[in-house]
Write an enzyme that holds these catalytic residues in place. Structure first.
Site, PDB file in Angstrom:
ATOM      1  N   SER A  24     -83.878 -24.224   9.986  1.00 47.76           N
ATOM      2  CA  SER A  24     -83.322 -25.512  10.416  1.00 47.76           C
ATOM      3  C   SER A  24     -82.127 -25.866   9.535  1.00 47.76           C
ATOM      4  O   SER A  24     -82.280 -26.042   8.316  1.00 47.76           O
ATOM      5  CB  SER A  24     -84.387 -26.611  10.286  1.00 47.76           C
ATOM      6  OG  SER A  24     -83.778 -27.875  10.406  1.00 47.76           O
TER       7      SER A  24
ATOM      8  N   HIS B 258     -82.194 -23.569  14.196  1.00 44.06           N
ATOM      9  CA  HIS B 258     -82.732 -24.826  14.731  1.00 44.06           C
ATOM     10  C   HIS B 258     -81.768 -25.918  14.302  1.00 44.06           C
ATOM     11  O   HIS B 258     -81.410 -26.023  13.107  1.00 44.06           O
ATOM     12  CB  HIS B 258     -84.133 -25.070  14.167  1.00 44.06           C
ATOM     13  CG  HIS B 258     -84.811 -26.290  14.697  1.00 44.06           C
ATOM     14  ND1 HIS B 258     -85.408 -26.336  15.943  1.00 44.06           N
ATOM     15  CD2 HIS B 258     -84.980 -27.517  14.137  1.00 44.06           C
ATOM     16  CE1 HIS B 258     -85.934 -27.554  16.108  1.00 44.06           C
ATOM     17  NE2 HIS B 258     -85.691 -28.276  15.041  1.00 44.06           N
TER      18      HIS B 258
ATOM     19  N   ASP C  66     -81.053 -29.940  14.290  1.00 46.02           N
ATOM     20  CA  ASP C  66     -81.725 -31.245  14.426  1.00 46.02           C
ATOM     21  C   ASP C  66     -80.734 -32.366  14.692  1.00 46.02           C
ATOM     22  O   ASP C  66     -79.917 -32.696  13.837  1.00 46.02           O
ATOM     23  CB  ASP C  66     -82.509 -31.563  13.143  1.00 46.02           C
ATOM     24  CG  ASP C  66     -83.769 -30.732  13.044  1.00 46.02           C
ATOM     25  OD1 ASP C  66     -83.977 -30.079  12.011  1.00 46.02           O
ATOM     26  OD2 ASP C  66     -84.530 -30.725  14.030  1.00 46.02           O
TER      27      ASP C  66
ATOM     28  N   MET D   4     -80.302 -36.319  15.478  1.00 49.77           N
ATOM     29  CA  MET D   4     -81.044 -37.571  15.304  1.00 49.77           C
ATOM     30  C   MET D   4     -80.122 -38.760  15.589  1.00 49.77           C
ATOM     31  O   MET D   4     -78.976 -38.768  15.130  1.00 49.77           O
ATOM     32  CB  MET D   4     -81.572 -37.671  13.870  1.00 49.77           C
ATOM     33  CG  MET D   4     -82.467 -36.515  13.485  1.00 49.77           C
ATOM     34  SD  MET D   4     -82.938 -36.646  11.746  1.00 49.77           S
ATOM     35  CE  MET D   4     -83.799 -35.085  11.543  1.00 49.77           C
TER      36      MET D   4
ATOM     37  N   HIS E 249     -82.685 -29.553  18.903  1.00 51.30           N
ATOM     38  CA  HIS E 249     -83.813 -30.489  18.965  1.00 51.30           C
ATOM     39  C   HIS E 249     -83.268 -31.911  19.029  1.00 51.30           C
ATOM     40  O   HIS E 249     -82.802 -32.454  18.021  1.00 51.30           O
ATOM     41  CB  HIS E 249     -84.650 -30.262  17.707  1.00 51.30           C
ATOM     42  CG  HIS E 249     -85.803 -31.183  17.553  1.00 51.30           C
ATOM     43  ND1 HIS E 249     -86.515 -31.235  16.370  1.00 51.30           N
ATOM     44  CD2 HIS E 249     -86.399 -32.065  18.383  1.00 51.30           C
ATOM     45  CE1 HIS E 249     -87.500 -32.110  16.493  1.00 51.30           C
ATOM     46  NE2 HIS E 249     -87.448 -32.632  17.708  1.00 51.30           N
TER      47      HIS E 249
ATOM     48  N   MET F 208     -83.737 -35.485  18.853  1.00 52.68           N
ATOM     49  CA  MET F 208     -84.614 -36.590  18.464  1.00 52.68           C
ATOM     50  C   MET F 208     -83.865 -37.886  18.790  1.00 52.68           C
ATOM     51  O   MET F 208     -83.311 -38.570  17.909  1.00 52.68           O
ATOM     52  CB  MET F 208     -84.951 -36.513  16.963  1.00 52.68           C
ATOM     53  CG  MET F 208     -85.927 -35.403  16.655  1.00 52.68           C
ATOM     54  SD  MET F 208     -85.976 -34.954  14.918  1.00 52.68           S
ATOM     55  CE  MET F 208     -84.639 -33.761  14.888  1.00 52.68           C
TER      56      MET F 208
ATOM     57  N   MET G   6     -94.331 -30.993  16.708  1.00 46.93           N
ATOM     58  CA  MET G   6     -93.943 -31.548  15.409  1.00 46.93           C
ATOM     59  C   MET G   6     -95.155 -31.535  14.498  1.00 46.93           C
ATOM     60  O   MET G   6     -96.214 -32.057  14.860  1.00 46.93           O
ATOM     61  CB  MET G   6     -93.408 -32.972  15.554  1.00 46.93           C
ATOM     62  CG  MET G   6     -92.075 -33.096  16.278  1.00 46.93           C
ATOM     63  SD  MET G   6     -90.787 -32.056  15.606  1.00 46.93           S
ATOM     64  CE  MET G   6     -90.644 -32.709  13.930  1.00 46.93           C
TER      65      MET G   6
ATOM     66  N   ASP H 117     -92.650 -27.263  13.960  1.00 43.82           N
ATOM     67  CA  ASP H 117     -91.478 -27.784  13.266  1.00 43.82           C
ATOM     68  C   ASP H 117     -91.893 -28.830  12.241  1.00 43.82           C
ATOM     69  O   ASP H 117     -92.337 -29.915  12.600  1.00 43.82           O
ATOM     70  CB  ASP H 117     -90.574 -28.426  14.323  1.00 43.82           C
ATOM     71  CG  ASP H 117     -89.262 -28.906  13.782  1.00 43.82           C
ATOM     72  OD1 ASP H 117     -88.478 -29.476  14.575  1.00 43.82           O
ATOM     73  OD2 ASP H 117     -89.006 -28.729  12.578  1.00 43.82           O
TER      74      ASP H 117
HETATM   75  C1  DX5 Z   1     -87.571 -33.063  11.143  1.00 44.02           C
HETATM   76  C2  DX5 Z   1     -86.885 -31.900  11.831  1.00 44.02           C
HETATM   77  C3  DX5 Z   1     -87.322 -30.576  11.288  1.00 44.02           C
HETATM   78  C4  DX5 Z   1     -86.999 -30.417   9.823  1.00 44.02           C
HETATM   79  C5  DX5 Z   1     -87.816 -29.281   9.254  1.00 44.02           C
HETATM   80  O1  DX5 Z   1     -87.372 -34.222  11.906  1.00 44.02           O
HETATM   81  O2  DX5 Z   1     -87.172 -31.902  13.211  1.00 44.02           O
HETATM   82  O3  DX5 Z   1     -86.708 -29.512  12.016  1.00 44.02           O
HETATM   83  O4  DX5 Z   1     -85.628 -30.132   9.665  1.00 44.02           O
HETATM   84  O5  DX5 Z   1     -87.615 -29.324   7.895  1.00 44.02           O
HETATM   85  P1  DX5 Z   1     -88.683 -28.713   6.876  1.00 44.02           P
HETATM   86  O6  DX5 Z   1     -88.858 -27.286   7.311  1.00 44.02           O
HETATM   87  O7  DX5 Z   1     -87.991 -28.861   5.561  1.00 44.02           O
HETATM   88  O8  DX5 Z   1     -89.937 -29.506   6.997  1.00 44.02           O
HETATM   89 ZN    ZN Z   2     -86.442 -30.099  14.394  1.00 47.61          ZN
END
Ligand code: DX5
Ligand code: ZN
Length: 222
Positions: free
Chosen positions: A9, A34, A36, A38, A67, A69, A138, A172
Site C-alpha cells: 500500500s 494498493h 488508498d 480517502m 481503494h 474510501m 478491512m 487490508d
Molecule cells: C487503511 C488503508 C490500508 C492501509 C494499510 O485505511 O485502507 O490500505 O494503508 O496499512 P498497514 O498495512 O500499515 O496497516
Molecule cells: Zn486500503
C-alpha cells in the site's frame, strides 16, 4: 487456489519519492500496488487523488488496486478509471447505488471490487458477488496505516471463502508476517500491506516469505 497477490500500500511509502517507491515495490516482486483514496468524510483522513494514480500508472506495469474510501464513489470512478485505476474498489457502506456503480465500473472495462469495514456483516456483500471480481475485507478501521489487526474479521472471510471458492478475497490493514498466515488460513489470496512492506529492510525477501507461507497455509481453517 486463486492466484496469490501481494500488494504494497503506497500510503506507507516515502511521499517525497513516490514514483521511485512504486518502482521499488514492483522490482521487489509486488503483484500490484494498493492505492488508498480517502475523502476526509467517509474516513477522517484525506490522502491522494487521480493524479497520484496517473503517476503510478506511468511508473509501473503492475495493476493499481485502487481503494476508494469515499462517501460518494459514483462521482469519482470516471476520474480514477481515466487515471489508470484497475481494479477499482468501493465500500458497501458508501452512499450510492452499489450495484449500479459496480456495473458501471465493469462496463468501462475495469475490475470492480467491494470493500467492507470490520464491523460490517459479511452478508452485506452477498447480493453483489456476481458484480465483483474482488471482495476486500478491512482488518483495521479505515483511514490510517500502521494500525493493529482485528482478528474478529477472520470468520467473515472464511464464510465468504466457503461460499465463493474462486473469488479473489483480499485483506487490508495490519498485515505482517504473523497475520499473513492466519489470513491465508481463513481463505485470503490477496494481501495489502503498507507499514510492513515499505518499512521492511528487505521488501523483496518479505514478499518472497509471504508468498511461501500463503501457499502453505491457504484455506487450512475455513
Ligand atoms: C487503511 C488503508 C490500508 C492501509 C494499510 O485505511 O485502507 O490500505 O494503508 O496499512 P498497514 O498495512 O500499515 O496497516
Ligand atoms: Zn486500503
Amino acid at each position: 487456489m486463486p492466484k496469490i497477490f501481494i500488494m504494497p500500500s503506497i500510503l506507507a511509502a516515502d511521499m517525497g519519492r513516490l514514483a521511485e517507491e512504486c518502482r521499488r515495490a514492483e522490482a521487489a516482486g509486488a503483484d500490484a500496488l494498493h492505492v488508498d483514496i480517502m475523502d476526509g468524510h467517509f474516513v477522517p483522513n484525506l490522502s491522494m487523488g487521480p493524479d497520484v494514480v496517473k503517476m503510478a500508472r506511468a511508473a509501473v506495469k503492475i495493476p493499481l488496486d485502487t481503494h476508494l474510501m469515499v462517501t460518494h464513489p459514483q462521482h469519482l470512478t470516471g476520474a480514477f478509471i481515466k487515471a489508470g485505476a484497475n481494479p477499482l474498489l468501493i465500500h458497501v457502506e458508501a452512499q450510492c447505488d452499489v450495484r449500479a456503480v459496480l456495473q458501471d465500473i465493469r462496463q468501462q472495462g475495469v475490475k470492480p471490487g467491494l470493500t467492507l469495514n470490520p464491523e460490517t456483516p459479511v452478508e452485506s456483500v452477498f447480493p453483489y458477488l456476481a458484480d465483483v471480481d474482488e471482495v476486500l475485507f478491512m482488518s483495521v478501521h479505515p483511514g490510517f496505516g500502521g494500525q493493529s489487526f482485528i482478528p474478529q474479521v477472520l470468520p467473515k472471510i472464511a464464510a465468504l471463502r466457503r461460499r465463493a471458492p474462486d473469488l479473489d478475497l483480499s485483506i487490508d490493514g495490519g498485515i505482517n508476517r504473523a497475520t499473513t498466515i492466519t489470513a491465508a488460513e481463513h481463505g485470503v489470496n490477496m494481501f495489502v500491506a503498507g507499514t510492513y512492506l515499505f518499512g521492511a529492510a528487505d521488501m523483496k525477501a518479505e514478499i518472497a516469505h509471504m508468498r511461501a507461507v500463503i501457499q502453505n497455509s491457504y484455506s487450512k481453517k475455513i
